[in-house]
Design an enzyme around this catalytic site. Structure first.
Site, PDB file in Angstrom:
ATOM      1  N   ASP A 292      40.276  39.166  30.279  1.00 30.31           N
ATOM      2  CA  ASP A 292      41.684  39.466  30.553  1.00 30.31           C
ATOM      3  C   ASP A 292      42.225  38.591  31.686  1.00 30.31           C
ATOM      4  OD1 ASP A 292      39.928  40.947  32.297  1.00 30.31           O
ATOM      5  OD2 ASP A 292      41.638  42.143  32.948  1.00 30.31           O
TER       6      ASP A 292
ATOM      7  N   GLU B 109      38.928  43.620  33.736  1.00 25.23           N
ATOM      8  CA  GLU B 109      38.540  43.455  35.145  1.00 25.23           C
ATOM      9  C   GLU B 109      39.743  43.487  36.072  1.00 25.23           C
ATOM     10  OE1 GLU B 109      37.661  41.199  38.874  1.00 25.23           O
ATOM     11  OE2 GLU B 109      39.143  40.790  37.324  1.00 25.23           O
TER      12      GLU B 109
END
Length: 394
Positions: free
Chosen positions: A83, A146
């Site tokens: 991400d 994350e």
């Protein structure tokens, strides 16, 4: 395994072209959208000869777990995240189309952390091609989320049965080793008052005024908290990052919510910090008569972490980093923020954070990774593994 993305699997791997493909796959978080990129990565890693699991732990959100067993020996894991933070405004060009200029590759995620991700995939390719030089188990664990709450790393840590000895976490560190990082807790504290007509405010208890009393106490508490110091990451801290109260123009508000941001340094436990925050609220009740409660603990990356500087994974990383450093100089450092290393440390793995690019440009418009650092990171990652998974002499 779930079906693959329609994007072609890279057959002639090149770290720059691989990164160009990865940044074109929009994985902004929120909302996430990692699945398409995860499918692409799973296909690439399978084509290299890895056994791959695509773990869609929530709809549209997936981890990629690739394993290559190459004889007896320790288990080494590469880890980074799929991400990226939202692109935001103020980009001169499309943030999801790689642009190369001035020996840099510009795009959202170029350094945080798709540059490290691309370099790790290339290192896996190199290591499989040179498997006669090492022995053990190589893993690539690429996770979702994350940037918000580390849901992917937490999920992997909760379900894995694989023992991991060493981990290298890919984050932008200018290819310098980081062995410690801060952690964070973010409680939402609700301060209660009593509503009344704003024309007769004395009939109520204004929750905003009550919150102001707590604000002063938070500031006082921060002065105590920052006495917790770590030589690599600096001081612990406590601050307020959000305030929300009131629901109508003519009503005395009966509640106000504050978000606290508590940054922890290695050596501080999450349990003790939670207890300390509650003790501060108890003090607010005693000193000011405030009625407060913690209504939610927002998801964060997690606690603080540190790997001993004397550990072999640090020594192998320093040696590999010295070979790619322009002047041969290596400085071991720490992160002011958090990352997923803490979740691998909880599994018993010792690890280091390292990767191409700089945190100074991460999360910014016109994020970039220097091409020289990106390309040298491939050999850096490969050499760390070769230094740790040495093949026994026959």
């Amino acid at each position: 395994m779930s079906s693959r993305t329609e994007l072609p699997v890279v057959s002639d791997l090149n770290v720059v072209s691989l990164l160009e493909t990865l940044v074109s796959l929009n994985t902004e978080n929120p909302p996430g959208r990692e699945l398409e990129a995860a499918r692409f990565l799973a296909g690439v890693l399978e084509s290299l000869g890895c056994e791959v699991t695509l773990d869609e732990f929530e709809p549209g959100r997936a981890n990629v777990i690739a394993t290559y067993v190459n004889g007896p020996g320790p288990t080494f894991a590469f880890n980074t995240h799929i991400d990226v933070v939202p692109a935001g405004a103020d980009w001169e060009y499309d943030p999801f189309v790689a642009r190369i200029a001035d020996d840099r590759l510009y795009a959202r995620g170029a350094c945080d952390a798709k540059g490290p991700l691309a370099a790790m995939v290339m290192a896996v390719a190199d290591l499989i091609a040179s498997r006669d030089r090492w022995s053990g188990t190589l893993m690539a664990i690429f996770v979702a989320d994350e940037e918000v709450g580390s849901a992917g790393a937490k999920h992997f840590a909760a379900i894995t049965e694989q023992a991991i000895d060493y981990v290298v976490v890919g984050e932008p560190t200018s290819n310098q080793p980081v062995i410690a990082h801060k952690g964070s807790l973010r409680p939402i504290v609700r301060i209660h008052g009593k509503s009344a007509h704003s024309g007769t405010p004395d009939l109520g208890i204004n929750a905003l005024y009550e919150a102001a009393k707590l604000v002063g106490l938070v500031e006082r508490t921060h002065r105590q908290v920052k006495c917790h110091h770590h030589h690599l990451v600096g001081n612990a801290s406590l601050t307020i990052t959000r305030l929300n109260g009131g629901h109508a123009d003519n009503v005395v508000p009966d509640r106000c919510d504050l978000m606290l941001d508590r940054r922890m340094v290695p050596g501080e436990s999450e349990a003790q910090v939670r207890s300390d925050i509650q003790a501060m609220l108890d003090l607010a009740a005693n000193e000011f008569g405030l009625h407060t409660e913690i209504v939610e603990w927002k998801a964060t990356t997690g606690g603080a972490s540190e790997t001993e500087q004397s550990h072999p994974v640090v020594a192998a990383t320093v040696e590999a980093a010295r070979r790619v450093a322009a002047n041969g100089e290596v400085n071991i450092g720490g992160f002011q923020g958090g990352c997923d290393l803490v979740h691998f440390r909880k599994l018993g793995a010792n690890g280091v954070v390292i990767g191409p690019g700089s945190l100074a440009v991460a999360h910014q418009p016109e994020e970039f990774v220097p091409l020289a650092e990106l390309e040298s990171a491939v050999g850096l990652y490969r050499d760390i593994v070769l230094g740790l998974l040495k093949r026994a002499a026959v």
